[in-house]
Design a protein around this motif. Structure first.
Motif, PDB file in Angstrom:
ATOM      1  N   VAL A  31       0.835  -1.199   0.000  1.00  0.00           N
ATOM      2  CA  VAL A  31       0.000   0.000   0.000  1.00  0.00           C
ATOM      3  C   VAL A  31       0.870   1.249   0.000  1.00  0.00           C
ATOM      4  N   ALA A  36       2.155   1.665  -5.922  1.00  0.00           N
ATOM      5  CA  ALA A  36       0.769   1.648  -5.450  1.00  0.00           C
ATOM      6  C   ALA A  36       0.217   3.062  -5.339  1.00  0.00           C
ATOM      7  N   LEU A  37       1.024   3.995  -4.831  1.00  0.00           N
ATOM      8  CA  LEU A  37       0.566   5.376  -4.714  1.00  0.00           C
ATOM      9  C   LEU A  37       0.344   6.007  -6.087  1.00  0.00           C
ATOM     10  N   HIS A  39      -0.423   4.347  -8.832  1.00  0.00           N
ATOM     11  CA  HIS A  39      -1.620   3.711  -9.384  1.00  0.00           C
ATOM     12  C   HIS A  39      -2.878   4.333  -8.793  1.00  0.00           C
ATOM     13  N   ARG A  40      -2.859   4.567  -7.471  1.00  0.00           N
ATOM     14  CA  ARG A  40      -4.033   5.158  -6.843  1.00  0.00           C
ATOM     15  C   ARG A  40      -4.251   6.588  -7.339  1.00  0.00           C
ATOM     16  N   GLU A  43      -5.887   6.509 -10.750  1.00  0.00           N
ATOM     17  CA  GLU A  43      -7.304   6.157 -10.634  1.00  0.00           C
ATOM     18  C   GLU A  43      -8.122   7.365 -10.169  1.00  0.00           C
ATOM     19  N   LEU A  44      -7.603   8.132  -9.233  1.00  0.00           N
ATOM     20  CA  LEU A  44      -8.321   9.318  -8.783  1.00  0.00           C
ATOM     21  C   LEU A  44      -8.435  10.355  -9.894  1.00  0.00           C
ATOM     22  N   GLN A  56      -1.717  11.951  -3.377  1.00  0.00           N
ATOM     23  CA  GLN A  56      -1.142  10.613  -3.549  1.00  0.00           C
ATOM     24  C   GLN A  56       0.157  10.665  -4.341  1.00  0.00           C
TER      25      GLN A  56
END
Length: 349
Positions: A31, A36-37, A39-40, A43-44, A56
């Motif tokens: 996480v 991962a950051l 990717h997040r 997505e946002l 992020q």
């Protein structure tokens, strides 16, 4: 046999716990990882939440400042209109031209940089005081002298330069995209008045028996006379009128004396004519009228003198009221003798 079974159960439980704890640790690490950051954040952005994506991607960039994280951070800053920050991070990504992600997405990153630079100008700070703090649109950018021009978003830009001991200077300039704007600054030093400590008065020992000496201020010669002459004098009119009445009284008495002399001369002439046997001269027959007129003038003159003296005393200034009166007594006595009339005036000072 029972001991071996119990040991097997304990070992199995520990292995299960370690396996589960390792899985949780791996999940937590995943996480917080850069990928991962990133990717997040992507997505946002797809969800239209660029502000949350910025948080992020800033966290991802802070982990190891990779070209991939720098480029993605520049893209979201571009979407939010943070043009100078976007240019900085996209240029940083392109500088790592051998990075696999950059080689794969070079065209996209170059196009983004071209779009970003279409919204950016530069300001050059000229002058100022060495070491002065420079703030652009509320963001500190360095100390004077700045090594390079400062990239800013095209449009109005607020630039402030401040230094200790100098009055701060704030300027607003309009910067065009793709252009360099030079902004001169001159700081005025704040003048500070020297502070002089108050000096205590010199100590002069004084004995207990010695009384303080009262110092009378010196006055210019004739100042007392001027002060007295300038004081209001309400009795001045009375005194002037008294002097006029006194003068009239003196004139009246003088006229009475003259009339008495004429009356006496006429009376004597009548006696001389009778003694010498000369005829009676009618021109001397009015001696009685002269004598009566002289008596009237004596009475009027005496009354005028008495009234003038009284009026003069009443009109004296107040500061002279304590003095003894100028005239202690006034006496007017009429004189009536056979063949002669007159008055006696006596004034005692």
């Amino acid at each position: 046999m029972r001991r071996q079974g119990a040991a097997f159960i304990v070992v199995s439980a520990m292995a299960c716990w370690l396996t589960r704890g390792g899985s949780v640790w791996a999940a937590d690490t995943e996480v917080d990882s850069e990928d991962a950051l990133i990717h997040r954040g992507i997505e946002l952005r797809r969800q239209g939440n660029d502000r949350a994506a910025l948080d992020q991607l800033e966290r991802a960039y802070a982990i190891k400042r990779s070209p991939h994280a720098a480029a993605q951070l520049g893209f979201v800053e571009q979407a939010l209109g943070l043009w100078p920050q976007a240019e900085q991070h996209v240029r940083e990504a392109l500088a790592a031209k051998d990075a696999p992600w950059v080689r794969k997405n070079r065209t996209t990153v170059d196009a983004a940089l071209t779009t970003i630079r279409a919204h950016i100008g530069h300001v050059q700070i000229d002058g100022g005081v060495p070491g002065a703090q420079v703030t652009v649109n509320g963001r500190p950018v360095g100390l004077v002298p700045l090594p390079d021009a400062v990239p800013v978003s095209a449009g109005p830009v607020d630039i402030e330069v401040r230094a200790v001991g100098y009055a701060p200077v704030l300027k607003t300039v309009n910067v065009a995209a793709g252009e360099l704007t030079r902004v001169p600054f001159t700081l005025q030093q704040i003048a500070r008045a020297p502070v002089t400590p108050a000096q205590p008065p010199p100590f002069e020992p004084r004995s207990a028996a010695q009384p303080p000496v009262a110092v009378k201020p010196l006055s210019a010669p004739g100042s007392e006379a001027r002060l007295l002459s300038e004081r209001p004098d309400p009795g001045r009119g009375k005194r002037m009128a008294a002097i006029g009445i006194l003068a009239g009284g003196v004139v009246a008495i003088g006229g009475g004396v003259a009339a008495s002399v004429v009356a006496k001369n006429k009376f004597d002439a009548i006696g001389a004519d009778a003694t010498a046997g000369r005829p009676y001269n009618e021109s001397n027959g009015n001696w009685k009228g002269y004598e009566t007129g002289a008596g009237v003038l004596y009475v009027v003159g005496g009354a005028a003198i008495v009234g003038g003296v009284v009026l003069y005393v009443a009109g004296r200034p107040r500061n002279e009221e304590s003095r003894p009166p100028a005239v202690s007594s006034v006496a007017l006595r009429p004189i009536a003798t056979p063949g002669r009339a007159g008055a006696s005036l006596s004034v005692r000072f």
